[in-house]
Design a protein around this motif. Structure first.
Motif, short mmCIF file in Angstrom:
data_model
loop_
_atom_site.label_atom_id
_atom_site.label_comp_id
_atom_site.label_asym_id
_atom_site.label_seq_id
_atom_site.Cartn_x
_atom_site.Cartn_y
_atom_site.Cartn_z
N ALA A 79 50.61 -38.65 31.34
CA ALA A 79 51.54 -37.48 31.41
C ALA A 79 52.23 -36.94 29.76
N LEU A 128 46.27 -39.23 39.80
CA LEU A 128 47.05 -39.11 38.23
C LEU A 128 47.80 -40.20 37.96
N TYR A 139 53.31 -38.52 36.20
CA TYR A 139 53.07 -37.22 36.55
C TYR A 139 54.19 -36.74 37.44
#
Length: 69
Positions: free
Chosen positions: A7, A52, A56
């Motif tokens: 991220a 992910l 995130y």
């Protein structure tokens, strides 16, 4: 499929591409992803976040929680 980027690296890339600061890029990214969450709904967002890297969830306007073992 390529491995997802962490991220912070994603936000840095957004800042670089938009020519803006990291805080502004974080705010803009979070605004867009939170709106996407509203449109997509919780089940689809959960599935997306499962693929992910950690970090995130905060960009999606959610708590970044870890499942206990």
């Amino acid at each position: 499929l390529p491995e997802p980027v962490p991220a912070p690296a994603f936000v840095e890339a957004v800042a670089r591409n938009l020519g803006t600061s990291l805080p502004a890029a974080r705010w803009d990214t979070s605004s867009v992803l939170a709106a996407l969450t509203d449109l997509a709904g919780a089940p689809l967002t959960d599935r997306l976040l499962a693929h992910l890297p950690r970090g995130y969830a905060l960009l999606f306007g959610r708590a970044d929680l870890t499942v206990a073992a």
